[in-house]
Design a protein around this motif. Structure first.
Motif, PDB file in Angstrom:
ATOM      1  N   UNK A 227      50.331   5.860 -59.718  1.00  0.00           N
ATOM      2  CA  UNK A 227      50.900   4.890 -58.781  1.00  0.00           C
ATOM      3  C   UNK A 227      50.052   4.809 -57.513  1.00  0.00           C
ATOM      4  N   UNK A 228      49.624   5.985 -57.024  1.00  0.00           N
ATOM      5  CA  UNK A 228      48.788   6.009 -55.830  1.00  0.00           C
ATOM      6  C   UNK A 228      47.451   5.325 -56.108  1.00  0.00           C
ATOM      7  N   UNK A 229      46.963   5.516 -57.338  1.00  0.00           N
ATOM      8  CA  UNK A 229      45.710   4.857 -57.728  1.00  0.00           C
ATOM      9  C   UNK A 229      45.857   3.343 -57.637  1.00  0.00           C
ATOM     10  N   UNK A 230      47.013   2.854 -58.090  1.00  0.00           N
ATOM     11  CA  UNK A 230      47.269   1.407 -58.034  1.00  0.00           C
ATOM     12  C   UNK A 230      47.177   0.926 -56.599  1.00  0.00           C
ATOM     13  N   UNK A 231      47.822   1.687 -55.706  1.00  0.00           N
ATOM     14  CA  UNK A 231      47.841   1.309 -54.296  1.00  0.00           C
ATOM     15  C   UNK A 231      46.420   1.254 -53.731  1.00  0.00           C
ATOM     16  N   UNK A 232      45.644   2.299 -54.052  1.00  0.00           N
ATOM     17  CA  UNK A 232      44.296   2.380 -53.485  1.00  0.00           C
ATOM     18  C   UNK A 232      43.405   1.291 -54.077  1.00  0.00           C
ATOM     19  N   UNK A 233      43.497   1.103 -55.404  1.00  0.00           N
ATOM     20  CA  UNK A 233      42.715   0.025 -56.022  1.00  0.00           C
ATOM     21  C   UNK A 233      43.090  -1.310 -55.404  1.00  0.00           C
ATOM     22  N   UNK A 234      44.396  -1.540 -55.267  1.00  0.00           N
ATOM     23  CA  UNK A 234      44.867  -2.797 -54.698  1.00  0.00           C
ATOM     24  C   UNK A 234      44.329  -3.009 -53.308  1.00  0.00           C
ATOM     25  N   UNK A 235      44.336  -1.948 -52.496  1.00  0.00           N
ATOM     26  CA  UNK A 235      43.836  -2.073 -51.129  1.00  0.00           C
ATOM     27  C   UNK A 235      42.341  -2.390 -51.123  1.00  0.00           C
TER      28      UNK A 235
ATOM     29  N   UNK B 269      46.960  -5.732 -58.423  1.00  0.00           N
ATOM     30  CA  UNK B 269      46.835  -4.368 -58.934  1.00  0.00           C
ATOM     31  C   UNK B 269      48.156  -3.888 -59.524  1.00  0.00           C
ATOM     32  N   UNK B 270      49.261  -4.168 -58.836  1.00  0.00           N
ATOM     33  CA  UNK B 270      50.537  -3.695 -59.369  1.00  0.00           C
ATOM     34  C   UNK B 270      50.938  -4.511 -60.592  1.00  0.00           C
ATOM     35  N   UNK B 271      50.557  -5.803 -60.636  1.00  0.00           N
ATOM     36  CA  UNK B 271      50.850  -6.604 -61.829  1.00  0.00           C
ATOM     37  C   UNK B 271      50.115  -6.032 -63.031  1.00  0.00           C
ATOM     38  N   UNK B 272      48.875  -5.606 -62.808  1.00  0.00           N
ATOM     39  CA  UNK B 272      48.122  -4.990 -63.899  1.00  0.00           C
ATOM     40  C   UNK B 272      48.807  -3.704 -64.344  1.00  0.00           C
ATOM     41  N   UNK B 273      49.330  -2.954 -63.375  1.00  0.00           N
ATOM     42  CA  UNK B 273      49.967  -1.677 -63.681  1.00  0.00           C
ATOM     43  C   UNK B 273      51.258  -1.888 -64.473  1.00  0.00           C
TER      44      UNK B 273
ATOM     45  N   UNK C 234      52.470  -4.967 -65.987  1.00  0.00           N
ATOM     46  CA  UNK C 234      52.490  -5.896 -67.127  1.00  0.00           C
ATOM     47  C   UNK C 234      51.215  -5.860 -67.946  1.00  0.00           C
ATOM     48  N   UNK C 235      50.247  -5.040 -67.585  1.00  0.00           N
ATOM     49  CA  UNK C 235      48.961  -5.078 -68.291  1.00  0.00           C
ATOM     50  C   UNK C 235      48.065  -6.100 -67.652  1.00  0.00           C
ATOM     51  N   UNK C 236      46.772  -6.020 -67.967  1.00  0.00           N
ATOM     52  CA  UNK C 236      45.786  -6.799 -67.237  1.00  0.00           C
ATOM     53  C   UNK C 236      45.651  -8.243 -67.666  1.00  0.00           C
ATOM     54  N   UNK C 237      46.472  -8.692 -68.640  1.00  0.00           N
ATOM     55  CA  UNK C 237      46.173 -10.005 -69.213  1.00  0.00           C
ATOM     56  C   UNK C 237      46.508 -11.158 -68.284  1.00  0.00           C
ATOM     57  N   UNK C 238      47.546 -10.986 -67.468  1.00  0.00           N
ATOM     58  CA  UNK C 238      48.031 -12.148 -66.726  1.00  0.00           C
ATOM     59  C   UNK C 238      47.728 -12.090 -65.237  1.00  0.00           C
ATOM     60  N   UNK C 239      46.676 -11.345 -64.848  1.00  0.00           N
ATOM     61  CA  UNK C 239      46.324 -11.207 -63.436  1.00  0.00           C
ATOM     62  C   UNK C 239      46.223 -12.541 -62.715  1.00  0.00           C
ATOM     63  N   UNK C 240      45.359 -13.415 -63.264  1.00  0.00           N
ATOM     64  CA  UNK C 240      45.084 -14.684 -62.612  1.00  0.00           C
ATOM     65  C   UNK C 240      46.338 -15.547 -62.556  1.00  0.00           C
ATOM     66  N   UNK C 241      47.085 -15.538 -63.657  1.00  0.00           N
ATOM     67  CA  UNK C 241      48.290 -16.359 -63.724  1.00  0.00           C
ATOM     68  C   UNK C 241      49.257 -15.986 -62.610  1.00  0.00           C
ATOM     69  N   UNK C 242      49.433 -14.682 -62.392  1.00  0.00           N
ATOM     70  CA  UNK C 242      50.371 -14.234 -61.365  1.00  0.00           C
ATOM     71  C   UNK C 242      49.865 -14.623 -59.978  1.00  0.00           C
TER      72      UNK C 242
END
Lengths: 335, 286
Positions: free
Chosen positions: B1-9, B247-251, B253-261
């Protein structure tokens, strides 16, 4: 059509050449290329109303092309529905998607709209990759042909070319009557167009929906021509290619983008070094056209014709009758 | 979860930098240049080329990448903006910047290859640091410095004030003796420097990849539209929000819908608040 139109012989010659193309092309690949041009042109003819006439800068029509192709592949291939019925449904699906895309994004100003269509193209790629059961994901999906007399390359060429002619006639009729005038009016100034009673948003949405139908049909035929499609087939650069065809051909005309489509599709095939450069060539061409002739290459021909045989205009020189004028002034002073 | 936050930032900081580069160019020319993301891409690719392939020391590679970015900014202004702005036709700049962006992206694709290549380590550090790895904190820290620097530049220096004057009213600035053309070229150079520094610092996160430009052009624009056109604060908030969201959407729902979101968020926000979170309301001229 006016029979004394000086362009008529040219038109007839072009039509004869197009109909008899499989007989003189001499090569199956060239027929394939001509079919590809016709399929592209179906999309570009619809897009031309959007970009060239209405002035909406849509760079993401490749998304609608992909939707048409996948709809056709799924219906005619996976569900084995009659290809012609599938073709009509694919056009419908393209139209609905165009409508849904246009509904929010056509309210946005120019650059925002262009970015929305760009994002749409990327989203379609994402969805086709993600929906593995439906589209085959990254591995792709096979697209069936039309069967019967249209299975041969020549027969398929005539089918696609026939549909392309239908779309051309349709857009030509639209463009020169009330609808086309409304489009051009709102391209040049949407405030002025709205003030004379053009329903701006409705015209934009209708045009965009129609271009979606054209893209759906074009996509279905494009898919059937390619016989196998993957998300890689519909890269964003293809959408830019359509856009460039229109900009290079000229805005607000039909012949220009048509020639643009033919030249831009065929040129890299016959000139090998250009094929290596690929998109670079299109980008460079776009830059040259935008900087030198923003009106499009078609404008150069008009300009050349004007130079060779300048239109004769009746000059009516008005020379003031000085004596009468002086007399009038003098009379006025004395009074 | 922390990784998601850091990647997102980290990703969000990159988007924020792209939005800032848009803003810098927009302020003086009123043009949203489609070449924005390509500055970052060029800096990443040339950074990897100078340090990784030519084996130059890191500072030399850094300066080289900045030089390339600056040059690209100035060339963009010269080729795609200056001549086009002289004409009155609206949106012609969209076509010219699109053309320049395509040319650059395809030349890099032809020369560098279309596969992402790794970016060299900038600071000696082994790979076991997890979320404290330099590929996360380096872009965040660099971009934070850039944001503060840009703010100080625009508020405290004479040149920055001239930028603001041109951005407020180009005609009035010209009447006071400001060379608007030169200021515009300078602002494109500034955007080039900004993008090059950020792109170089984030190189390990994005890799040296020729298609990065298009992604950043789009996502930087989304960040800008969310935050509000012309607002630097909005650009930062929008960029970070977008980065964290994807980043959290990838975490989840998976990476498929990044752009859509991301685009869905933009559409929703534009329908509710068309001028963005911090943007100034624009009135229509009739």
């Amino acid at each position: 059509m006016n029979l004394r139109n000086p362009r008529l012989p040219l038109l007839v010659a072009g039509a004869v050449a197009a109909v008899t193309l499989p007989f003189w092309a001499g090569d199956v690949y060239r027929v394939h290329l001509a079919t590809l041009i016709a399929a592209y042109w179906i999309l570009v003819s619809g897009l031309n109303l959007v970009v060239g006439f209405t002035g909406l800068l849509s760079v993401g029509h490749v998304g609608l092309l992909a939707i048409g192709a996948y709809a056709f592949a799924i219906l005619a291939g996976t569900h084995e529905i009659n290809p012609f019925v599938s073709l009509v449904i694919a056009g419908g699906v393209g139209g609905v998607c165009g409508f849904l895309l246009g509904l929010p994004s056509l309210r946005l100003p120019g650059f925002y709209f262009a970015m929305a269509t760009l994002a749409f193209a990327l989203i379609v790629t994402e969805v086709t990759l993600a929906q593995q059961e439906l589209t085959g994901g990254g591995a792709g999906i096979a697209v069936p042909g039309f069967g019967g007399p249209f299975e041969s390359p020549d027969g398929f060429y005539w089918l696609v070319a026939g549909i392309a002619v239908l779309f051309t006639v349709f857009t030509w009729n639209v463009s020169r009557r009330m609808w086309g005038r409304a489009m051009i009016a709102l391209r040049d100034s949407d405030v002025a167009a709205a003030s004379v009673g053009v329903p701006v948003y409705k015209v934009k949405l209708t045009t965009f929906t129609f271009s979606g139908v054209a893209a759906g049909v074009g996509g279905a035929l494009f898919g059937a021509l390619q016989s196998y499609i993957t998300p890689e087939t519909f890269v964003f650069e293809l959408g830019m290619f359509f856009f460039i065809c229109i900009v290079i051909g000229g805005r607000g005309v039909i012949l220009g983008p048509f020639v643009g489509t033919i030249v831009l599709t065929a040129l890299p095939e016959f000139v090998a070094p250009l094929a290596n450069l690929g998109q670079f060539f299109y980008g460079a061409l776009l830059l040259i056209v935008v900087l030198l002739v923003p009106e499009g290459i078609g404008h150069v021909f008009t300009w050349l014709r004007e130079r060779r045989s300048p239109r004769t205009t009746d000059k009516q020189v008005v020379t003031p009758d000085l004596e009468r004028l002086a007399a009038a002034i003098r009379a006025g002073r004395e009074a | 979860m922390l990784t998601v936050l850091v990647t997102g930032l980290a990703v969000g900081a990159l988007y924020a930098a792209a939005a800032l580069a848009y803003n810098v160019m927009y302020s003086t020319s009123k043009v949203l240049s489609l070449t924005t993301g390509h500055i970052f891409m060029l800096s990443g690719v040339f950074g990897a080329f100078f340090i990784g392939e030519l084996g130059l020391p890191m500072p030399v590679g850094f300066v080289g990448a900045i030089a390339i970015g600056t040059l690209f900014g100035v060339v963009t202004e010269f080729v795609a903006i200056r001549r086009v702005l002289a004409r009155s036709d609206e949106h012609l700049w969209l076509l010219s910047t699109l053309a320049v962006a395509t040319i650059v992206q395809q030349s890099v694709g032809l020369w560098w290859g279309t596969e992402p290549k790794p970016f060299p380590r900038l600071i000696p550090q082994d790979f076991s640091a997890g979320i404290w790895d330099q590929k996360y904190w380096l872009p965040i820290a660099t971009i934070a410095v850039l944001v503060v620097g840009l703010e100080l530049f625009q508020r405290r220096t004479l040149l920055g004030k001239i930028f603001l004057a041109v951005s407020e009213d180009a005609f009035a600035a010209r009447a006071r003796g400001v060379s608007v053309n030169r200021v515009r070229a300078l602002s494109y150079a500034l955007a080039g420097i900004l993008g090059a520094v950020a792109g170089f610092a984030a190189g390990q996160l994005t890799f040296a990849y020729f298609a990065l430009g298009l992604t950043l052009t789009l996502n930087g624009f989304i960040a800008l539209a969310v935050g509000g056109l012309g607002s630097n604060l909005g650009a930062v908030v929008g960029g970070l929000a977008l980065g964290l969201l994807t980043a959290s959407a990838t975490y989840f729902f998976g990476g498929e819908y990044q752009q859509t979101i991301a685009v869905g968020l933009l559409m929703l926000l534009l329908l509710v608040k068309p001028e963005g979170l911090f943007g100034a309301k624009r009135t229509r001229h009739v």
